[in-house]
Design a protein around this motif. Structure first.
Motif, PDB file in Angstrom:
ATOM      1  N   SER A 255       0.855  -1.190   0.000  1.00 19.86           N
ATOM      2  CA  SER A 255       0.000   0.000   0.000  1.00 19.86           C
ATOM      3  C   SER A 255       0.889   1.238   0.000  1.00 19.86           C
ATOM      4  CB  SER A 255      -0.885   0.002   1.232  1.00 19.86           C
ATOM      5  OG  SER A 255      -0.173   0.485   2.352  1.00 19.86           O
ATOM      6  N   PRO A 256       0.308   2.417  -0.250  1.00 22.91           N
ATOM      7  CA  PRO A 256       1.122   3.642  -0.191  1.00 22.91           C
ATOM      8  C   PRO A 256       1.817   3.835   1.152  1.00 22.91           C
ATOM      9  CG  PRO A 256      -1.002   4.106  -1.221  1.00 22.91           C
ATOM     10  CD  PRO A 256      -1.063   2.692  -0.719  1.00 22.91           C
ATOM     11  N   LEU A 257       1.305   3.238   2.218  1.00 22.02           N
ATOM     12  CA  LEU A 257       1.919   3.428   3.531  1.00 22.02           C
ATOM     13  C   LEU A 257       3.058   2.442   3.795  1.00 22.02           C
ATOM     14  CD1 LEU A 257      -1.230   4.266   5.681  1.00 22.02           C
ATOM     15  CD2 LEU A 257       0.440   5.826   4.673  1.00 22.02           C
ATOM     16  N   ALA A 258       3.445   1.662   2.782  1.00 21.94           N
ATOM     17  CA  ALA A 258       4.649   0.822   2.857  1.00 21.94           C
ATOM     18  C   ALA A 258       4.614  -0.198   3.992  1.00 21.94           C
ATOM     19  CB  ALA A 258       5.901   1.696   2.982  1.00 21.94           C
TER      20      ALA A 258
ATOM     21  N   GLN B 188       3.241   0.131   6.992  1.00 21.67           N
ATOM     22  CA  GLN B 188       3.016   0.648   8.339  1.00 21.67           C
ATOM     23  C   GLN B 188       1.602   0.333   8.803  1.00 21.67           C
ATOM     24  OE1 GLN B 188       4.935   4.543   9.549  1.00 21.67           O
ATOM     25  NE2 GLN B 188       4.970   4.783   7.327  1.00 21.67           N
TER      26      GLN B 188
END
Lengths: 160, 160, 160, 160, 160, 160, 160, 160
Positions: free
Chosen positions: F90-93, F95
């Motif tokens: 996801s864009p949040l890698a 986290q």
């Protein structure tokens, strides 16, 4: 003549930064303690850093919060080792100060400690000084042994 | 005589900071562009900021990455409005630069833009200059109208 | 006639935003203070921003917490410089307000201060006004000198 | 006999850590470079750190990524100054390594550099060594002057 | 007459927001798609939201990046359910847009989806519409069964 | 009969989760691999977890991204040890996946690995199985020795 | 017969979730309130969600902290709209709950509110119900007018 | 002979780690509890971990805060399963400890629990021990039933 300088951006940082002074006193190392602001008294900051070497200072510990520039400002004006202590206190709990202290650009490093880690800054200053001073090295080894003994004593106490 | 100064910490920031220059050119506002490092050329930084007012500069835009101290270093040496542009590029994607720019201590503010928001820094400089220059105000209003028209045109195109 | 407008999203922000008002009073700058919500009274927000220029306002300071849209809403309706103050108070300690204030899209900048940095917002407003008002510039320089003197006094006190 | 030791947790870190070696070579400082894992070869790590002092090492630079324990493991076994370099590479872009390196508990500091800041680690090692070596100090001053000159040259080029 | 409105702040968001449109087409639900900026075309945004109800719109999906105010601006002008889609694209990978969308103040909620979750926004719109439309409910149940079947098919394939 | 089960939420996770399977094969441990979604096939998830014990499974490895609920859903339906692997993507890698996996409420733990740490999940499964299986323990010790030898070999190579 | 269901993972969440109930009472909307844990009573969670539609429930509000899976677990077993309320309370101040609630995978959305935003969850539920109930719509409009009036009254008071 | 070892880095962690001990007592599982520092008493840490297997320990629970290396240091010296408990207490509220515990490099996993999740660490230890001990498994199932019953009782109470 002070071997270590402790600078901080505001007198509200004093309570936290005093722990560095206490450790240096325990280790019998001379120090000076100053309130200097990178942004409000930049000339003092520059003068202080630029003349530190000739005054006999060997290590500078700089504590600051928020957009903590003090350690970097010191580093810009002297080639002495600078130890930065990011201070909590802002709503961001020191995350701002940590990044503003540690993420220094190429060529101008700041040796960064944990958030509010002023005591460790003093320990690290001792580690630097111990390289050329057998007596400080002896005290440092003792400090480490005492620290280990303290943990082991608490461990024994818990086992009972 | 430049009304706006654009400074950056490294020539690797040039590609990002040029967008500020482009906007100022579009708005027909004079500017100067400099590479000045808060940590590597602190004397230049001080001199530049301290003499900006008398040179006729009205606003300083400072872009820097990592532990971005440049805008703060400018603010320490002048009472001119400083606009800070945190730059991405480090592994932390500009979060370090953002906090190091925006979290300034009491008394020495830096007007912070979005990460890599150099173009907006120039727009904000225009907004400041427009307060005392009807012609810049006129161009600014035109700029805003064109911007709105651009959105509406794309909206129309999408509807088709 | 107020030169600076201070707006906030809720009366619970008053205690924090009053520090901006205090600074402006110290600097003898006229201001007005309003509670306007970008989401609950959007018409008032629009009206306020859109007419600010003609009422003589030169700078708008907008403080808001959480998904802080107030400064941006102001910026959408006027070309006056907008200074945004992200407020803590939510569980995220103002990180939400900081990003919602500073990360403005191209063309519509908000000059963002530190979290809860309302006093600095007022200082920055002075810096803008000082560009065209010698008396404000004089007071601003005095303010900066006092600030520096304050740090130096504390520094002296510590040395003793 | 190496004055500086550069250790890293994996050969995949080599490309990043080599920058520390290059700087030391530029400064004509002897160094040794090792791959030692705090978790996979803990005995080697211990042995290496515990005997570094007697081997003549004065500063240890330790680079590691993720839950970066290598610098801390070194610090546990020697009172020499340890410089930690948090390395990016994990999905968290080095934020994990930064916190795992810098947030050391009381008594056992690690001087932390920026994420991937291996070159600065070497600069900081020089700053420590320069305290007792006039020749290194001379080279360090030269290095800083060259750095400043480099910025000023790019500045001049930009002005044209 | 469109039952669902999809709005976005810029045509650069189109590729991401089209996934919402595709889902609505799969579900045979009428929609309109618009480019409207909360900051650059605030009057259009207000007009669009304020008249949506009477035009027959039942749900508004708003996608925006950075300091994403679009969904909140919609929510300020209508009591229709607003579904917000925070978009990545800035250096902060959508963390800014997420907080600027979800952390809405009391009284004016925005139903927030995952970063770049435009397709899920359309699914959620269907879930709302299905409450009063048996045919949409039927298609929604089918959609969920197909989704489950898809997972199970891949599971079977893997077992072989 | 499989001793270890590897489940993942989507076939797009396969490439990452296969590393767990490879490690188990190296260790000669039987396993089964499944695609099961906590949200799209919740009945399958429940059935799978609830019957795992009687089918002879001893440890379940669950990999999922975003709001990663799969490991928790497994833990809700069995008292077998669950190892969670948060996946990036996801864009949040990752986290988001990390927090959604590790922050389990009291009473229902998930043993969480590093982001994308599927191979380590398999190592940890071996560590659990080795408690009651001398042969697996032997292989695990060998694995650790090989790992250490690998580091030492690279270290030797670097020294040359 | 309850139109809205409010579920929470633990009775320690009650104080926060009651604000949703209060709002629904103000709006005269029937509701039921339950303590159901996605991990400790998964069967109850499934049964509750799976039968909600036939019991007449139209919207489910689910509040949970830490690795907040409750809203997602509801969404897995019903096609009714689920509104998720991430709750603070853990050391991470609700950041864990926010990501675990909002970052739902494709096909199974959860409409996420601000951290601790239970009151807004109830407002959003009203917005959904108002689509098919003129009386609720009337009350919702009144609620919004009162809210606006409240802000304006405080604004007036401040001006005096 | 203790089946589970609970170690922590400092006696200030005792209050948090005691919850693990309490759970093990409830489950009638033998344990030992120790204060061992990865950095201050590394030799003790090594010795403890390296001999744990032969002393009959089957699982080690390690709790530490800040740059939490204790669990990893244990994992470096034994192939027993290590359960890591990141502890809050630093200004970063345990985020540092979480990343320093969970982001372990390939080959040396630590099964990480929620921040301050010491009680869950003990539950997970039981889940491992239950694989080879029918009596522990019986108690674990009872524990889970009681937990579920507790939730349902509170649910009933709320409904009244």
């Amino acid at each position: 003549m002070a071997k270590v300088a402790i600078v901080m951006g505001s007198d509200s940082d004093l309570k936290k930064m005093e722990k560095a002074a206490q450790l240096l006193e325990e280790m019998d190392i001379t120090y000076e303690m100053r309130i200097i602001s990178a942004h409000r008294t930049p000339e003092v900051a520059k003068e202080f850093a630029a003349t530190a070497r000739e005054r006999g200072v060997q290590v500078i510990i700089a504590g600051a919060g928020m957009a903590a520039h003090l350690a970097g400002a010191m580093a810009a004006h002297t080639h002495l080792p600078i130890i930065g202590v990011p201070l909590s206190g802002s709503p961001l709990a020191g995350q701002d100060a940590l990044l503003a202290t540690v993420q220094m650009p190429p060529g101008v490093p700041v040796a960064t400690m944990a958030i509010d880690g002023s005591r460790n800054a003093a320990v690290f200053a001792c580690q630097i000084l111990a390289l050329q001073d057998k007596e400080i090295e002896r005290r440092l080894l003792e400090f480490r042994q005492n620290m280990a003994a303290g943990v082991q004593e608490k461990d024994k106490k818990l086992k009972k």
